[in-house]
Design a protein around this motif. Structure first.
Motif, PDB file in Angstrom:
ATOM      1  N   ILE A  81       0.833  -1.215   0.000  1.00 10.35           N
ATOM      2  CA  ILE A  81       0.000   0.000   0.000  1.00 10.35           C
ATOM      3  C   ILE A  81       0.864   1.260   0.000  1.00 10.35           C
ATOM      4  O   ILE A  81       0.483   2.281  -0.580  1.00 10.35           O
ATOM      5  CB  ILE A  81      -0.964  -0.014   1.203  1.00 10.35           C
ATOM      6  N   GLU A  82       2.032   1.194   0.624  1.00 10.15           N
ATOM      7  CA  GLU A  82       2.898   2.379   0.649  1.00 10.15           C
ATOM      8  C   GLU A  82       3.258   2.815  -0.770  1.00 10.15           C
ATOM      9  O   GLU A  82       3.232   4.011  -1.089  1.00 10.15           O
ATOM     10  CB  GLU A  82       4.163   2.099   1.456  1.00 10.15           C
ATOM     11  N   TRP A  83       3.593   1.870  -1.637  1.00 15.62           N
ATOM     12  CA  TRP A  83       3.880   2.229  -3.025  1.00 15.62           C
ATOM     13  C   TRP A  83       2.616   2.712  -3.728  1.00 15.62           C
ATOM     14  O   TRP A  83       2.659   3.670  -4.507  1.00 15.62           O
ATOM     15  CB  TRP A  83       4.461   1.042  -3.789  1.00 15.62           C
ATOM     16  N   CYS A 123      -2.249   5.554  -6.740  1.00 17.73           N
ATOM     17  CA  CYS A 123      -3.304   4.551  -6.944  1.00 17.73           C
ATOM     18  C   CYS A 123      -4.288   4.534  -5.773  1.00 17.73           C
ATOM     19  O   CYS A 123      -5.468   4.191  -5.949  1.00 17.73           O
ATOM     20  CB  CYS A 123      -2.696   3.161  -7.102  1.00 17.73           C
ATOM     21  N   VAL A 124      -3.807   4.861  -4.600  1.00 18.18           N
ATOM     22  CA  VAL A 124      -4.651   4.946  -3.405  1.00 18.18           C
ATOM     23  C   VAL A 124      -4.500   6.348  -2.843  1.00 18.18           C
ATOM     24  O   VAL A 124      -3.399   6.731  -2.415  1.00 18.18           O
ATOM     25  CB  VAL A 124      -4.238   3.889  -2.357  1.00 18.18           C
ATOM     26  N   VAL A 125      -5.592   7.112  -2.867  1.00 16.29           N
ATOM     27  CA  VAL A 125      -5.493   8.529  -2.484  1.00 16.29           C
ATOM     28  C   VAL A 125      -6.533   8.940  -1.448  1.00 16.29           C
ATOM     29  O   VAL A 125      -6.445  10.035  -0.876  1.00 16.29           O
ATOM     30  CB  VAL A 125      -5.657   9.440  -3.727  1.00 16.29           C
ATOM     31  N   ASP A 126      -7.531   8.095  -1.199  1.00 19.59           N
ATOM     32  CA  ASP A 126      -8.581   8.433  -0.243  1.00 19.59           C
ATOM     33  C   ASP A 126      -9.218   7.152   0.265  1.00 19.59           C
ATOM     34  O   ASP A 126      -8.767   6.046  -0.058  1.00 19.59           O
ATOM     35  CB  ASP A 126      -9.635   9.349  -0.889  1.00 19.59           C
ATOM     36  N   ARG A 127     -10.265   7.313   1.072  1.00 19.91           N
ATOM     37  CA  ARG A 127     -10.886   6.130   1.661  1.00 19.91           C
ATOM     38  C   ARG A 127     -11.463   5.206   0.591  1.00 19.91           C
ATOM     39  O   ARG A 127     -11.314   3.988   0.658  1.00 19.91           O
ATOM     40  CB  ARG A 127     -11.992   6.542   2.632  1.00 19.91           C
ATOM     41  N   VAL A 153      -5.723  -1.234   6.768  1.00 20.41           N
ATOM     42  CA  VAL A 153      -6.424   0.048   6.829  1.00 20.41           C
ATOM     43  C   VAL A 153      -5.644   1.021   7.709  1.00 20.41           C
ATOM     44  O   VAL A 153      -5.510   2.214   7.374  1.00 20.41           O
ATOM     45  CB  VAL A 153      -7.857  -0.135   7.361  1.00 20.41           C
ATOM     46  N   THR A 154      -5.099   0.525   8.804  1.00 26.96           N
ATOM     47  CA  THR A 154      -4.284   1.383   9.681  1.00 26.96           C
ATOM     48  C   THR A 154      -3.073   1.924   8.929  1.00 26.96           C
ATOM     49  O   THR A 154      -2.694   3.093   9.101  1.00 26.96           O
ATOM     50  CB  THR A 154      -3.833   0.588  10.914  1.00 26.96           C
ATOM     51  N   ALA A 155      -2.472   1.085   8.088  1.00 32.31           N
ATOM     52  CA  ALA A 155      -1.358   1.552   7.257  1.00 32.31           C
ATOM     53  C   ALA A 155      -1.835   2.665   6.322  1.00 32.31           C
ATOM     54  O   ALA A 155      -1.142   3.681   6.134  1.00 32.31           O
ATOM     55  CB  ALA A 155      -0.775   0.396   6.451  1.00 32.31           C
ATOM     56  N   GLY A 156      -3.021   2.493   5.733  1.00 34.16           N
ATOM     57  CA  GLY A 156      -3.574   3.522   4.860  1.00 34.16           C
ATOM     58  C   GLY A 156      -3.860   4.812   5.595  1.00 34.16           C
ATOM     59  O   GLY A 156      -3.630   5.910   5.071  1.00 34.16           O
ATOM     60  N   VAL A 157      -4.352   4.705   6.821  1.00 32.54           N
ATOM     61  CA  VAL A 157      -4.628   5.893   7.636  1.00 32.54           C
ATOM     62  C   VAL A 157      -3.346   6.693   7.850  1.00 32.54           C
ATOM     63  O   VAL A 157      -3.348   7.931   7.792  1.00 32.54           O
ATOM     64  CB  VAL A 157      -5.251   5.477   8.987  1.00 32.54           C
ATOM     65  N   ARG A 158      -2.246   6.006   8.057  1.00 31.02           N
ATOM     66  CA  ARG A 158      -0.972   6.680   8.307  1.00 31.02           C
ATOM     67  C   ARG A 158      -0.362   7.249   7.025  1.00 31.02           C
ATOM     68  O   ARG A 158       0.307   8.283   7.055  1.00 31.02           O
ATOM     69  CB  ARG A 158       0.009   5.702   8.943  1.00 31.02           C
ATOM     70  N   LEU A 159      -0.593   6.583   5.897  1.00 31.40           N
ATOM     71  CA  LEU A 159       0.088   6.943   4.663  1.00 31.40           C
ATOM     72  C   LEU A 159      -0.648   7.993   3.836  1.00 31.40           C
ATOM     73  O   LEU A 159      -0.006   8.843   3.207  1.00 31.40           O
ATOM     74  CB  LEU A 159       0.300   5.691   3.807  1.00 31.40           C
ATOM     75  N   LEU A 170       8.338   3.977   4.921  1.00 28.62           N
ATOM     76  CA  LEU A 170       8.040   3.840   6.340  1.00 28.62           C
ATOM     77  C   LEU A 170       7.828   2.372   6.708  1.00 28.62           C
ATOM     78  O   LEU A 170       8.052   1.988   7.845  1.00 28.62           O
ATOM     79  CB  LEU A 170       6.771   4.622   6.702  1.00 28.62           C
ATOM     80  N   PHE A 171       7.395   1.581   5.744  1.00 28.38           N
ATOM     81  CA  PHE A 171       7.019   0.203   5.995  1.00 28.38           C
ATOM     82  C   PHE A 171       8.002  -0.765   5.331  1.00 28.38           C
ATOM     83  O   PHE A 171       8.698  -0.404   4.388  1.00 28.38           O
ATOM     84  CB  PHE A 171       5.605  -0.062   5.453  1.00 28.38           C
TER      85      PHE A 171
END
Length: 240
Positions: free
Chosen positions: A43-45, A51-55, A176-182, A237-238
C-alpha cells in the motif's frame, strides 16, 4: 490434491470456551508482538504512485486483494491448516505449511509472512504452548501466519466460522491502519473503511466450504506489482 472437507459440528461450538475466544482476540490484537504494524502489503507504493489517495480507493484496493489477490489464498491456507490440526494430521499440516511458504509472490511478501509468523510462534510457545506448534519446528520451511493461527485456533476448538472471519478482519484492519498513516486519513475514515469491507470479509469466508487447495491462485496483479516496486522505493516507512 483436494483436501477433505471437515464439517464443524455443534459439539465444536459447545467446546469453544470463552477463554479460547479471549486467546484468539489476543493473537489478533494490534498489541500482539508480531510486528504486523510495520508492513503495508504494497500500500505504501500504491499511495506514492497515486493509486490509493482516499478512503474509497483504499477500500477498492483492499477489496480487490480480498476477492482476487493473495489474501484469497490466505483464507484457503488458514482453513486447510485448521482442518489438518482438527484431524490431528501433522504430515498434512507440514505440507500445507510448505505450500503456503512457496505461495509468496515477492521477496517482501515472503519476509512479511515469515517474520510475522516466526514472532507469533515464539510468543505462542512461551505464553500458550501446544504440541501442534512442534510441526513448525520440524521443518526448515519459513512459517506463514495464516497456517500457524489456523492450526492453533483448531486446537482451541474455536469454530472455523468464527476464527476465519476474525483472522481476515484483523488482516484488513492492519492494512487500513497503514492507509490511515500513509494517505493520511482520519481515524473515523479508517473505521468507515473497515466497516465497508465487512461484507467482503464475510463473503470470502462463506466461500470456504467450496474451496480447497486446488482453488489456490491470484489475479491481484497490481498488489504483486506494488510489492515489487516497493522494494526499490526511495523513501519508505514500511517493510513491505
Amino acid at each position: 490434491m483436494r483436501a477433505r472437507q471437515v464439517q464443524i459440528t455443534t459439539d465444536d461450538d459447545q467446546a469453544c470456551s470463552p477463554q479460547s475466544l479471549l486467546r484468539l482476540q489476543s493473537w489478533l490484537s494490534p498489541t500482539f508482538p508480531n510486528g504486523a504494524y510495520s508492513y503495508s502489503h504494497g500500500i505504501e507504493w500504491a499511495v506514492d504512485a497515486g493509486c490509493v489517495v482516499d478512503r474509497k480507493s483504499l477500500v477498492d484496493w483492499l477489496e480487490a486483494d480480498l476477492r482476487y489477490g493473495s489474501c484469497r489464498n490466505e483464507v484457503i491456507f488458514f482453513s486447510e491448516a485448521y482442518r489438518c490440526a482438527l484431524e490431528e494430521d501433522p504430515t498434512g499440516l507440514a505440507r500445507i505449511a510448505e505450500l503456503a511458504a512457496a505461495f509468496r509472490g515477492t521477496s517482501e511478501f515472503a519476509l512479511e509472512a515469515s517474520q510475522q509468523a516466526a514472532a507469533c510462534l515464539g510468543t505462542l510457545r512461551q505464553v500458550w504452548p501446544d504440541r501442534i506448534l512442534d510441526v513448525f519446528s520440524e521443518t526448515r520451511i519459513p512459517p506463514v501466519l495464516a497456517v500457524v493461527l489456523g492450526a492453533r485456533s483448531a486446537r482451541e476448538r474455536i469454530p472455523l466460522r468464527l476464527a476465519l472471519p476474525a483472522f481476515l478482519h484483523a488482516y484488513v484492519a492492519n492494512l487500513v491502519t497503514a492507509g490511515v498513516r500513509l494517505i493520511p486519513l482520519g481515524q473515523t475514515d479508517g473505521q468507515l473503511a473497515i466497516a465497508e469491507l465487512e461484507h467482503v470479509v464475510l463473503s470470502e469466508c462463506a466461500q470456504d466450504r467450496c474451496t480447497a487447495l486446488d482453488d489456490l491462485g491470484s489475479a491481484g496483479l497490481m498488489v504483486e506489482f506494488a510489492s515489487i516496486a516497493h522494494e526499490t522505493q526511495y523513501t519508505r516507512l514500511f517493510r513491505s
